[in-house]
Design an enzyme around this catalytic site. Structure first.
Site, PDB file in Angstrom:
ATOM      1  N   ARG A  18      49.075  36.099  25.540  1.00  0.00           N
ATOM      2  CA  ARG A  18      48.355  37.329  25.434  1.00  0.00           C
ATOM      3  C   ARG A  18      48.944  38.849  25.035  1.00  0.00           C
ATOM      4  O   ARG A  18      48.309  39.515  24.491  1.00  0.00           O
ATOM      5  CB  ARG A  18      47.850  37.601  27.034  1.00  0.00           C
ATOM      6  CG  ARG A  18      47.152  36.418  27.503  1.00  0.00           C
ATOM      7  CD  ARG A  18      46.051  36.866  28.654  1.00  0.00           C
ATOM      8  NE  ARG A  18      45.207  38.106  28.090  1.00  0.00           N
ATOM      9  CZ  ARG A  18      44.572  39.075  28.771  1.00  0.00           C
ATOM     10  NH1 ARG A  18      44.722  38.855  30.321  1.00  0.00           N
ATOM     11  NH2 ARG A  18      44.034  39.897  28.260  1.00  0.00           N
ATOM     12  N   HIS A  63      45.416  46.470  37.427  1.00  0.00           N
ATOM     13  CA  HIS A  63      45.579  44.823  37.511  1.00  0.00           C
ATOM     14  C   HIS A  63      47.085  44.814  36.685  1.00  0.00           C
ATOM     15  O   HIS A  63      47.276  43.871  36.268  1.00  0.00           O
ATOM     16  CB  HIS A  63      44.689  44.242  36.651  1.00  0.00           C
ATOM     17  CG  HIS A  63      43.468  44.269  37.611  1.00  0.00           C
ATOM     18  ND1 HIS A  63      42.260  43.605  37.274  1.00  0.00           N
ATOM     19  CD2 HIS A  63      43.021  44.705  39.028  1.00  0.00           C
ATOM     20  CE1 HIS A  63      41.300  44.117  38.182  1.00  0.00           C
ATOM     21  NE2 HIS A  63      41.685  44.457  39.148  1.00  0.00           N
ATOM     22  N   GLY A 123      32.483  48.702  30.121  1.00  0.00           N
ATOM     23  CA  GLY A 123      32.669  47.195  29.815  1.00  0.00           C
ATOM     24  C   GLY A 123      33.296  46.549  30.778  1.00  0.00           C
ATOM     25  O   GLY A 123      34.372  45.857  30.560  1.00  0.00           O
ATOM     26  N   THR A 124      32.560  46.437  31.949  1.00  0.00           N
ATOM     27  CA  THR A 124      33.028  45.510  33.024  1.00  0.00           C
ATOM     28  C   THR A 124      31.947  44.939  33.545  1.00  0.00           C
ATOM     29  O   THR A 124      30.890  45.397  33.948  1.00  0.00           O
ATOM     30  CB  THR A 124      34.037  46.183  33.974  1.00  0.00           C
ATOM     31  OG1 THR A 124      34.352  45.360  35.082  1.00  0.00           O
ATOM     32  CG2 THR A 124      33.379  47.511  34.607  1.00  0.00           C
ATOM     33  N   SER A 125      31.760  43.424  34.036  1.00  0.00           N
ATOM     34  CA  SER A 125      30.886  42.882  34.759  1.00  0.00           C
ATOM     35  C   SER A 125      30.872  43.226  36.070  1.00  0.00           C
ATOM     36  O   SER A 125      29.926  42.789  36.712  1.00  0.00           O
ATOM     37  CB  SER A 125      31.078  41.427  34.517  1.00  0.00           C
ATOM     38  OG  SER A 125      32.098  41.063  35.166  1.00  0.00           O
TER      39      SER A 125
HETATM   40  N1  APR Z   1      31.484  47.051  24.858  1.00  0.00           N
HETATM   41  C1  APR Z   1      31.536  47.252  26.131  1.00  0.00           C
HETATM   42  N2  APR Z   1      31.225  46.177  26.826  1.00  0.00           N
HETATM   43  C2  APR Z   1      31.447  44.893  26.446  1.00  0.00           C
HETATM   44  C3  APR Z   1      31.503  44.651  25.039  1.00  0.00           C
HETATM   45  C4  APR Z   1      31.559  45.608  24.134  1.00  0.00           C
HETATM   46  N3  APR Z   1      31.729  45.612  22.818  1.00  0.00           N
HETATM   47  N4  APR Z   1      31.623  43.210  25.016  1.00  0.00           N
HETATM   48  C5  APR Z   1      31.545  42.826  26.063  1.00  0.00           C
HETATM   49  N5  APR Z   1      31.344  43.541  26.951  1.00  0.00           N
HETATM   50  C6  APR Z   1      31.140  43.620  28.437  1.00  0.00           C
HETATM   51  C7  APR Z   1      30.380  42.443  28.904  1.00  0.00           C
HETATM   52  O1  APR Z   1      29.070  42.359  28.856  1.00  0.00           O
HETATM   53  C8  APR Z   1      30.692  42.024  30.129  1.00  0.00           C
HETATM   54  O2  APR Z   1      29.968  42.783  31.223  1.00  0.00           O
HETATM   55  O3  APR Z   1      32.374  43.249  28.935  1.00  0.00           O
HETATM   56  C9  APR Z   1      32.348  42.943  30.237  1.00  0.00           C
HETATM   57  C10 APR Z   1      33.552  41.891  30.539  1.00  0.00           C
HETATM   58  O4  APR Z   1      33.358  41.283  31.878  1.00  0.00           O
HETATM   59  P1  APR Z   1      34.376  40.378  32.282  1.00  0.00           P
HETATM   60  O5  APR Z   1      34.758  39.213  31.339  1.00  0.00           O
HETATM   61  O6  APR Z   1      33.969  39.827  33.599  1.00  0.00           O
HETATM   62  O7  APR Z   1      35.910  41.194  32.462  1.00  0.00           O
HETATM   63  P2  APR Z   1      35.921  42.192  33.351  1.00  0.00           P
HETATM   64  O8  APR Z   1      34.925  42.972  34.114  1.00  0.00           O
HETATM   65  O9  APR Z   1      37.166  43.429  32.529  1.00  0.00           O
HETATM   66  O10 APR Z   1      36.928  41.533  34.496  1.00  0.00           O
HETATM   67  C11 APR Z   1      37.645  42.298  35.453  1.00  0.00           C
HETATM   68  O11 APR Z   1      38.533  40.091  36.153  1.00  0.00           O
HETATM   69  O12 APR Z   1      39.825  38.290  35.430  1.00  0.00           O
HETATM   70  C12 APR Z   1      39.934  39.479  35.882  1.00  0.00           C
HETATM   71  O13 APR Z   1      41.681  40.670  36.086  1.00  0.00           O
HETATM   72  C13 APR Z   1      40.903  40.479  35.183  1.00  0.00           C
HETATM   73  O14 APR Z   1      40.632  42.804  35.001  1.00  0.00           O
HETATM   74  C14 APR Z   1      39.940  41.604  34.822  1.00  0.00           C
HETATM   75  C15 APR Z   1      38.844  41.585  36.010  1.00  0.00           C
END
Ligand code: APR
Length: 237
Positions: free
Chosen positions: A61, A110, A176-178
């Site tokens: 990573r 994190h 950009g976070t779920s």
């Molecule tokens: N621009 C903005 N958002 C985007 C893009 C983009 N180009 N491409 C994808 N996404 C969005 C997706 O729609 C989704 O909502 O990014 C989000 C990614 O979500 P996750 O994969 O769940 O990642 P995240 O929310 O960052 O995870 C949170 O979970 O596993 C742990 O510690 C890890 O920090 C991480 C935490």
């Protein structure tokens, strides 16, 4: 700055902001956790069972992060700060793309993959040994070094600081976070009642909690559009 009266933009970013830089998100069908099961690489149990596997995963990573470059979204936020806006960033990301774009106030909820930490104290950070962390690399207090990353099941050491920042936001910009991971996602609940919140994410329509404005666009498009607007207006809306 204790007496800083400028309106305060607090940004809360997730892996989606770095997607256009070539860094994988986590929960998509082709996301990181589909390829590398969480319980094998990102828990304290995995570290106890097979530390070499965990170190190998983070070495990979780290290479991905080093190859990546800040994209238009990271740059737009850094530009906004350079223009005199007050911007604080809380990121769930372990990459350093906000900093490389030029943002100066970045809190890594994190952890940071380009740093090491003590196995026993999450707040004791160390520079990464040359060539990455190996078994037998110990800190000055005698404990094995590990990646400076918060694993599932661990407490989030800077959560209190993050809550305090959100609680003084004039506008919260989530990118950009779920919002699937706690306690990080609960940060939104600390937004002051009179401060608007906005989510920029292609899936914003389904992800945004009630009351949060949705911008269903990739970060590289949605974030610069917002920051251009604020710059034109000379204020946050
Ligand atoms: N621009 C903005 N958002 C985007 C893009 C983009 N180009 N491409 C994808 N996404 C969005 C997706 O729609 C989704 O909502 O990014 C989000 C990614 O979500 P996750 O994969 O769940 O990642 P995240 O929310 O960052 O995870 C949170 O979970 O596993 C742990 O510690 C890890 O920090 C991480 C935490």
């Amino acid at each position: 700055m204790a007496d800083d009266r400028r309106p305060h933009l607090v940004v809360f970013s997730g892996s989606g902001i770095s997607a256009e830089s070539g860094i994988q998100t986590f929960r998509a069908g082709d996301g990181l956790w589909a390829e590398h099961p969480i319980e094998e690489v990102a828990t304290p149990e995995a570290w106890r069972r097979d530390p070499a596997r965990v170190l190998g995963f983070y070495n990979l990573r780290r290479e991905q992060v080093r190859r990546a470059r800040p994209n238009a979204a990271h740059k737009a936020l850094a530009d906004l700060e350079r223009q005199g806006f007050r911007v604080s960033i809380i990121t769930q990301n372990i990459d350093d793309l906000h900093e490389r774009a030029g943002s100066r106030s970045v809190l890594h909820l994190h952890g940071e993959i380009l740093k090491a930490r003590s196995t026993v104290d999450a707040r004791m950070q160390y520079p990464l040994p040359r060539g990455g962390i190996e078994l037998g690399d110990i800190c000055d207090k005698g404990s094995q070094l590990r990646p400076d990353v918060v694993w599932f099941g661990e407490s989030v050491p800077y959560f209190g600081e993050a809550c305090a920042l959100v609680a003084e936001a004039d506008l919260l910009l989530v990118v950009g976070t779920s919002l699937a991971v706690m306690p990080a996602a609960s940060l939104l609940e600390h937004t002051p009642l009179d401060a608007p919140s906005v989510l920029v994410d292609p899936e914003a329509e389904t992800l945004a909690p009630p009351g949060v404005t949705r911008i269903s666009q990739p970060a590289g498009k949605g974030v610069p559009a917002l920051t251009r607007h604020w710059q034109r207006e000379g204020r946050l809306w």
